[in-house]
Write an enzyme that holds these catalytic residues in place. Structure first.
Site, mmCIF file in Angstrom:
data_model
loop_
_atom_site.group_PDB
_atom_site.id
_atom_site.type_symbol
_atom_site.label_atom_id
_atom_site.label_comp_id
_atom_site.label_asym_id
_atom_site.label_seq_id
_atom_site.Cartn_x
_atom_site.Cartn_y
_atom_site.Cartn_z
ATOM 1 N N ASP A 262 -12.474 5.745 1.668
ATOM 2 C CA ASP A 262 -11.973 5.629 3.045
ATOM 3 C C ASP A 262 -12.552 6.768 3.870
ATOM 4 O O ASP A 262 -13.528 6.599 4.587
ATOM 5 C CB ASP A 262 -10.447 5.643 3.069
ATOM 6 N N LYS B 279 -12.768 0.673 8.804
ATOM 7 C CA LYS B 279 -11.833 0.781 9.923
ATOM 8 C C LYS B 279 -12.649 0.852 11.209
ATOM 9 O O LYS B 279 -13.634 1.602 11.291
ATOM 10 C CB LYS B 279 -10.955 2.024 9.795
ATOM 11 N N ASP C 42 -1.429 -3.845 8.901
ATOM 12 C CA ASP C 42 0.011 -3.922 9.130
ATOM 13 C C ASP C 42 0.499 -3.005 10.242
ATOM 14 O O ASP C 42 1.714 -2.829 10.412
ATOM 15 C CB ASP C 42 0.767 -3.589 7.841
ATOM 16 N N LYS D 56 0.866 -1.177 0.000
ATOM 17 C CA LYS D 56 0.000 0.000 0.000
ATOM 18 C C LYS D 56 0.899 1.222 0.000
ATOM 19 O O LYS D 56 1.718 1.397 0.910
ATOM 20 C CB LYS D 56 -0.918 -0.004 1.217
ATOM 21 N N ASP E 296 -2.824 4.911 -2.083
ATOM 22 C CA ASP E 296 -3.671 5.626 -1.125
ATOM 23 C C ASP E 296 -3.310 7.100 -1.159
ATOM 24 O O ASP E 296 -2.283 7.515 -0.637
ATOM 25 C CB ASP E 296 -3.476 5.062 0.280
ATOM 26 N N ASP F 9 -5.604 -4.613 5.085
ATOM 27 C CA ASP F 9 -4.518 -3.663 5.377
ATOM 28 C C ASP F 9 -4.407 -3.527 6.896
ATOM 29 O O ASP F 9 -4.863 -2.548 7.484
ATOM 30 C CB ASP F 9 -4.814 -2.317 4.717
ATOM 31 N N LYS G 283 1.519 5.213 -0.020
ATOM 32 C CA LYS G 283 0.971 6.524 0.296
ATOM 33 C C LYS G 283 1.456 7.551 -0.734
ATOM 34 O O LYS G 283 2.663 7.728 -0.949
ATOM 35 C CB LYS G 283 1.420 6.957 1.695
#
Length: 327
Positions: A224, A246, A298, A148, A175, A296, A150
């Site tokens: 998101d 989330k 991590d 992923k 992302d 995701d 950024k």
């Protein structure tokens, strides 16, 4: 025996610096909620998030406002009315799930479905930096199957090219953390498709993403910041192909399950993600993510020090939580 609620602020160092389009940090600051009842302890962790107006102090205060009801025996269903969605409710809700498992002897996983929870392949996050530095991060993690990345700045095309060249065998999620604009989103999407990107997360600011309903999606686009709870979904159906759930946004596992089920009914793909927190925060999310297309989780891999016991990671594969950790 009555319940006793305790709330603690904790800080865990990040390995290096974690950078996204909105800034950098070197520590994961978390709030831990513990509920004691009949000699059993249930724990939950949340990560206050500035983007949503949360601070360590405001989250702690929100939990304290609900203390009397929680200690009087409020259920997880009661919490949905007592507290708004967000980090504070997440910590309490997950503590109640853990307490229920410890008290009943029935694991949280058994309440979520008949199948034994399995190990999952998680994305590994690369921080935002200049293209050369991001290429170095990608090269160092090129053996991981899912990265992923950024992004969300003026030099994103160079960043995307650098990362894909440095990790040619990895699937890649981009992302942008709301960092793209109407002027560059179509071009960035086209490049992402050309380079085989698997998913693009929140390219535009929440509330300023109407253009996504009018332009092609050559790569699936995931909401998101635009989605917190199930009630948000209907307005996003023509703009997004997937959503990122989330626990800190939804306000706990109970609300996240409702969000998951509604999203599936509407045809969205699922990502289960996280803030940068410890294994205690990831544990319930691992159970939630059992059938997600993208995982995701991590957070502990980004820390210099995790809780003990923590989740067991082998490379990018995370095992379900042990009862000693959560659930």
């Amino acid at each position: 025996m009555s319940r006793v609620l305790s709330v603690a602020a904790e800080s865990f160092p990040i390995a290096g610096t974690f950078t996204i389009s909105r800034g950098s940090k070197t520590e994961a600051d978390v709030i831990t909620c513990t509920i004691a009842e009949s000699g059993r302890l249930g724990r939950g962790e949340c990560v206050p998030y500035k983007r949503y107006g949360e601070t360590m102090e405001s989250v702690r205060a929100a939990i304290e406002l609900a203390r009397r009801a929680i200690e009087a025996g409020a259920s997880r269903a009661d919490l949905l009315e007592l507290m708004p969605a967000g980090a504070a409710r997440n910590a309490v809700d997950c503590a109640l799930w853990d307490l229920e498992a410890k008290t009943s002897g029935i694991p949280a996983a058994a309440k979520l479905g008949p199948a034994e929870p399995r190990s999952l392949e998680t994305a590994y996050t690369l921080s935002l930096a200049e293209p050369e530095a991001m290429a170095a991060q990608a090269r160092a993690n090129a053996a991981r199957p899912l990265l992923k990345v950024k992004i969300g700045g003026d030099n994103d095309i160079a960043r995307i090219r650098a990362v894909t060249q440095a990790a040619p065998n990895s699937r890649i999620i981009l992302d942008a953390n709301e960092g793209w604009t109407e002027a560059n989103v179509a071009g960035n999407l086209a490049l992402a498709a050309e380079l085989g990107i698997a998913l693009i997360e929140q390219p535009l600011p929440a509330g300023a993403d109407e253009i996504l309903a009018r332009i092609p999606h050559p790569v699936p686009i995931c909401a998101d910041e635009s989605v917190h709870v199930a009630a948000d979904l209907d307005a996003l159906r023509d703009r997004y192909d997937a959503i990122n759930i989330k626990l800190d946004k939804a306000g706990g596992l109970t609300a996240a399950l409702e969000l998951r089920d509604r999203a599936r009914a509407l045809g969205f793909q699922l990502m289960v993600g996280c803030m940068v927190g410890t294994s205690l925060a990831m544990a319930p999310a691992v159970l939630l993510a059992q059938d997600a297309e993208f995982v995701d989780l991590d957070g502990p891999l980004l820390l210099a020090r995790d809780r003990q016991p923590g989740l067991a990671y082998e490379g990018s594969v995370v095992a379900p939580p042990s009862p000693e950790l959560w659930g």
